[in-house]
Motif scaffolding. Structure first.
Motif, PDB file in Angstrom:
ATOM      1  N   MET A 108      -6.826 -26.780-101.233  1.00 46.15           N
ATOM      2  CA  MET A 108      -6.778 -25.325-101.005  1.00 46.15           C
ATOM      3  C   MET A 108      -5.576 -24.718-101.720  1.00 46.15           C
ATOM      4  SD  MET A 108      -7.577 -22.382 -99.527  1.00 46.15           S
ATOM      5  CE  MET A 108      -9.128 -23.032 -98.879  1.00 46.15           C
ATOM      6  N   ILE A 109      -5.872 -23.783-102.583  1.00 43.33           N
ATOM      7  CA  ILE A 109      -4.812 -23.069-103.306  1.00 43.33           C
ATOM      8  C   ILE A 109      -4.441 -21.845-102.467  1.00 43.33           C
ATOM      9  CG2 ILE A 109      -4.290 -21.755-105.399  1.00 43.33           C
ATOM     10  CD1 ILE A 109      -6.354 -23.644-106.826  1.00 43.33           C
ATOM     11  N   VAL A 110      -3.236 -21.869-101.922  1.00 42.80           N
ATOM     12  CA  VAL A 110      -2.813 -20.786-101.030  1.00 42.80           C
ATOM     13  C   VAL A 110      -2.060 -19.718-101.825  1.00 42.80           C
ATOM     14  CG1 VAL A 110      -1.306 -20.207 -99.090  1.00 42.80           C
ATOM     15  CG2 VAL A 110      -2.736 -22.270 -98.995  1.00 42.80           C
ATOM     16  N   VAL A 111      -2.508 -18.477-101.676  1.00 41.64           N
ATOM     17  CA  VAL A 111      -1.791 -17.332-102.231  1.00 41.64           C
ATOM     18  C   VAL A 111      -1.142 -16.608-101.055  1.00 41.64           C
ATOM     19  CG1 VAL A 111      -2.011 -15.192-103.548  1.00 41.64           C
ATOM     20  CG2 VAL A 111      -3.482 -17.152-104.109  1.00 41.64           C
ATOM     21  N   GLY A 112       0.181 -16.621-101.014  1.00 44.46           N
ATOM     22  CA  GLY A 112       0.912 -16.035 -99.883  1.00 44.46           C
ATOM     23  C   GLY A 112       0.867 -14.510 -99.952  1.00 44.46           C
ATOM     24  N   GLU A 113       0.359 -13.874 -98.890  1.00 52.04           N
ATOM     25  CA  GLU A 113       0.013 -12.441 -98.940  1.00 52.04           C
ATOM     26  C   GLU A 113       1.111 -11.495 -98.470  1.00 52.04           C
ATOM     27  OE1 GLU A 113      -3.260 -12.054 -96.134  1.00 52.04           O
ATOM     28  OE2 GLU A 113      -1.882 -11.883 -94.440  1.00 52.04           O
ATOM     29  N   ARG A 114       2.240 -12.026 -97.991  1.00 54.61           N
ATOM     30  CA  ARG A 114       3.138 -11.188 -97.188  1.00 54.61           C
ATOM     31  C   ARG A 114       3.857 -10.082 -97.957  1.00 54.61           C
ATOM     32  NH1 ARG A 114       4.465 -13.246 -92.103  1.00 54.61           N
ATOM     33  NH2 ARG A 114       6.557 -12.394 -92.288  1.00 54.61           N
ATOM     34  N   ALA A 125      -2.504 -25.772 -90.433  1.00 55.66           N
ATOM     35  CA  ALA A 125      -2.921 -27.027 -89.788  1.00 55.66           C
ATOM     36  C   ALA A 125      -4.442 -27.166 -89.855  1.00 55.66           C
ATOM     37  CB  ALA A 125      -2.445 -27.052 -88.340  1.00 55.66           C
ATOM     38  N   ASN A 126      -5.163 -26.050 -89.661  1.00 51.75           N
ATOM     39  CA  ASN A 126      -6.624 -26.086 -89.769  1.00 51.75           C
ATOM     40  C   ASN A 126      -7.066 -26.474 -91.173  1.00 51.75           C
ATOM     41  OD1 ASN A 126      -6.911 -25.274 -87.135  1.00 51.75           O
ATOM     42  ND2 ASN A 126      -7.713 -23.230 -87.590  1.00 51.75           N
ATOM     43  N   VAL A 127      -6.387 -25.953 -92.170  1.00 53.29           N
ATOM     44  CA  VAL A 127      -6.743 -26.272 -93.564  1.00 53.29           C
ATOM     45  C   VAL A 127      -6.594 -27.768 -93.798  1.00 53.29           C
ATOM     46  CG1 VAL A 127      -6.018 -26.016 -95.973  1.00 53.29           C
ATOM     47  CG2 VAL A 127      -6.171 -23.995 -94.507  1.00 53.29           C
ATOM     48  N   ILE A 128      -5.465 -28.315 -93.398  1.00 49.51           N
ATOM     49  CA  ILE A 128      -5.209 -29.740 -93.643  1.00 49.51           C
ATOM     50  C   ILE A 128      -6.217 -30.598 -92.879  1.00 49.51           C
ATOM     51  CG2 ILE A 128      -3.553 -31.607 -93.178  1.00 49.51           C
ATOM     52  CD1 ILE A 128      -1.382 -29.369 -93.784  1.00 49.51           C
ATOM     53  N   THR A 129      -6.452 -30.251 -91.620  1.00 53.06           N
ATOM     54  CA  THR A 129      -7.349 -31.057 -90.791  1.00 53.06           C
ATOM     55  C   THR A 129      -8.792 -30.961 -91.293  1.00 53.06           C
ATOM     56  OG1 THR A 129      -5.874 -30.584 -88.942  1.00 53.06           O
ATOM     57  CG2 THR A 129      -7.995 -31.563 -88.406  1.00 53.06           C
ATOM     58  N   LEU A 131     -13.516 -33.285 -94.061  1.00 54.42           N
ATOM     59  CA  LEU A 131     -14.547 -33.091 -95.091  1.00 54.42           C
ATOM     60  C   LEU A 131     -14.467 -34.154 -96.193  1.00 54.42           C
ATOM     61  CD1 LEU A 131     -14.371 -29.194 -95.313  1.00 54.42           C
ATOM     62  CD2 LEU A 131     -16.328 -30.544 -94.516  1.00 54.42           C
ATOM     63  N   GLY A 132     -13.604 -35.150 -95.984  1.00 54.80           N
ATOM     64  CA  GLY A 132     -13.530 -36.257 -96.942  1.00 54.80           C
ATOM     65  C   GLY A 132     -12.764 -35.907 -98.202  1.00 54.80           C
ATOM     66  N   GLN A 133     -11.823 -34.982 -98.092  1.00 54.59           N
ATOM     67  CA  GLN A 133     -11.066 -34.560 -99.274  1.00 54.59           C
ATOM     68  C   GLN A 133      -9.607 -35.007 -99.199  1.00 54.59           C
ATOM     69  OE1 GLN A 133     -11.625 -30.309 -99.243  1.00 54.59           O
ATOM     70  NE2 GLN A 133     -13.853 -30.486 -99.295  1.00 54.59           N
ATOM     71  N   ASP A 134      -9.318 -35.957 -98.315  1.00 55.39           N
ATOM     72  CA  ASP A 134      -7.923 -36.349 -98.094  1.00 55.39           C
ATOM     73  C   ASP A 134      -7.854 -37.873 -98.026  1.00 55.39           C
ATOM     74  OD1 ASP A 134      -5.240 -36.414 -97.412  1.00 55.39           O
ATOM     75  OD2 ASP A 134      -5.586 -35.854 -95.310  1.00 55.39           O
ATOM     76  N   SER A 156      -2.525 -36.432 -96.677  1.00 54.53           N
ATOM     77  CA  SER A 156      -1.975 -35.093 -96.416  1.00 54.53           C
ATOM     78  C   SER A 156      -1.837 -34.851 -94.924  1.00 54.53           C
ATOM     79  CB  SER A 156      -2.881 -34.008 -96.998  1.00 54.53           C
ATOM     80  OG  SER A 156      -2.965 -34.166 -98.370  1.00 54.53           O
ATOM     81  N   PHE A 157      -2.849 -35.354 -94.190  1.00 57.07           N
ATOM     82  CA  PHE A 157      -2.819 -35.176 -92.729  1.00 57.07           C
ATOM     83  C   PHE A 157      -1.579 -35.843 -92.140  1.00 57.07           C
ATOM     84  CE2 PHE A 157      -3.733 -36.229 -88.357  1.00 57.07           C
ATOM     85  CZ  PHE A 157      -4.287 -35.049 -87.878  1.00 57.07           C
ATOM     86  N   LEU A 158      -1.348 -37.091 -92.557  1.00 56.92           N
ATOM     87  CA  LEU A 158      -0.220 -37.843 -91.989  1.00 56.92           C
ATOM     88  C   LEU A 158       1.115 -37.249 -92.429  1.00 56.92           C
ATOM     89  CD1 LEU A 158      -1.778 -41.403 -92.345  1.00 56.92           C
ATOM     90  CD2 LEU A 158      -1.366 -40.140 -90.218  1.00 56.92           C
ATOM     91  N   LYS A 159       1.141 -36.777 -93.680  1.00 58.89           N
ATOM     92  CA  LYS A 159       2.376 -36.172 -94.187  1.00 58.89           C
ATOM     93  C   LYS A 159       2.705 -34.901 -93.381  1.00 58.89           C
ATOM     94  CE  LYS A 159       4.370 -34.424 -98.449  1.00 58.89           C
ATOM     95  NZ  LYS A 159       3.868 -33.414 -99.385  1.00 58.89           N
TER      96      LYS A 159
END
Ligand code: THG
Length: 269
Positions: free
Chosen positions: A1-7, A237-241, A246-249, A254-257
């Motif tokens: 997931m490429i996050v673009v910070g919106e703030r 946390a939802n993104v990582i989990t 979905l089998g992308q980790d 990433s989850f453990l990190k």
């Protein structure tokens, strides 16, 4: 997931105030926290600065990159002059937010894309506004992808944004956007999809929760970039989990990190 910070968006009152006062410490703090939370791009929207928009855009980009040299900016403007001023000073490859099929604006922006070669967000809107019709928005997405690839933009550098309606105004808003993104990804393998996720919850209470759940649904349908508040720990946390499930980790790394670095400690301590 490429996050673009919106703030850093001038439609937010504290940001307008900080931009007007040229408050370096406040804006750098917003930039640094979003960067450290995992943003790939920091969105900078200076629309409310009106006539000074280009000047303020340049100031913010130089401020952020002066402090965090590896940070990349999503230059968020409807004003071609502000976009160009931003590209001129930006170091590295910016993300342009955005181009769409409004003819006059599109024709002013194409030469900028050709010259500065940013990555590009493409909005599925034209001179008749945002359509509720999924086929129409899908077709605009196709036209934008074809236009951009014709001028040499790689699919990997295109982020199609289906522009999400609030679910409070349009029952099928979520489904329609997810369907458009899925169809475009199937027709153009390698293209990215992005959205300003929080539009979905406009007009309802518990917006944060709605955004968090919509993120998980969208990840299942292949959303691979989003304009969000990266300081929302449950969202991250939802993104990582979800990616792990979905089998992308691979090896759940990433989850453990994230677990080890406290990313799942959601309760205030
Ligand atoms: N697509 C693209 N770019 C976009 C959007 C999009 N840029 C702007 C916007 N939509 C995404 N960015 C933000 C930035 C801040 C907020 C929401 C979206 C925000 N909203 C608060 C809220 O919703 O409660 C409060 C707003 C306020 O303070 O008035 O902070 O869809 N390509």
């Amino acid at each position: 997931m490429i996050v673009v910070g919106e703030r850093i968006n001038s439609t937010r009152k504290p940001i307008t105030a900080a931009l007007e006062a040229r408050d370096e410490a406040f804006l750098l703090n917003e930039a640094r926290r979003q960067w450290e939370a995992g943003s790939a791009y920091i969105d900078v929207n200076t629309a409310m600065m009106r006539a000074k928009e280009a000047e303020v855009m340049v100031w913010v980009i130089e401020l952020i990159q002066g402090e965090i040299p590896e940070a990349l900016i999503a230059i968020d403007s409807a004003n071609p002059a502000a976009l160009e001023a931003g590209f001129k000073v930006h170091k590295g490859r910016a993300l342009m937010n955005s181009i769409n099929m409004e003819v006059e604006r599109r024709d002013a922006i194409i030469p900028l894309v050709a010259e500065y070669k940013p990555r590009v967000i493409a909005l599925t809107i034209d001179d008749s506004g945002i359509s509720k019709n999924a086929d129409k928005r899908h077709d605009l997405g196709v036209q934008l992808i074809e236009l951009l690839t014709t001028i040499g933009v790689e699919l990997d550098d295109i982020f199609v944004d289906p522009l999400i309606f609030p679910v409070s105004a349009e029952l099928q808003a979520g489904n329609t956007s997810l369907e458009i993104m899925g169809r475009l990804k199937q027709s153009f393998p390698g293209v990215h999809t992005i959205c300003g996720l929080s539009n979905i919850s406009f007009g309802l209470p518990e917006r944060t929760m709605i955004n968090q759940v919509f993120m998980v649904l969208a990840l299942d349908r292949g959303l691979d970039a989003a304009i969000i508040d990266p300081l929302d720990k449950r969202m991250m946390a939802n993104v990582i989990t979800a990616r792990t499930l979905l089998g992308q980790d691979k090896a759940c790394r990433s989850f453990l990190k994230a677990y080890r670095s406290g990313g799942f400690k959601l309760e205030p301590t």
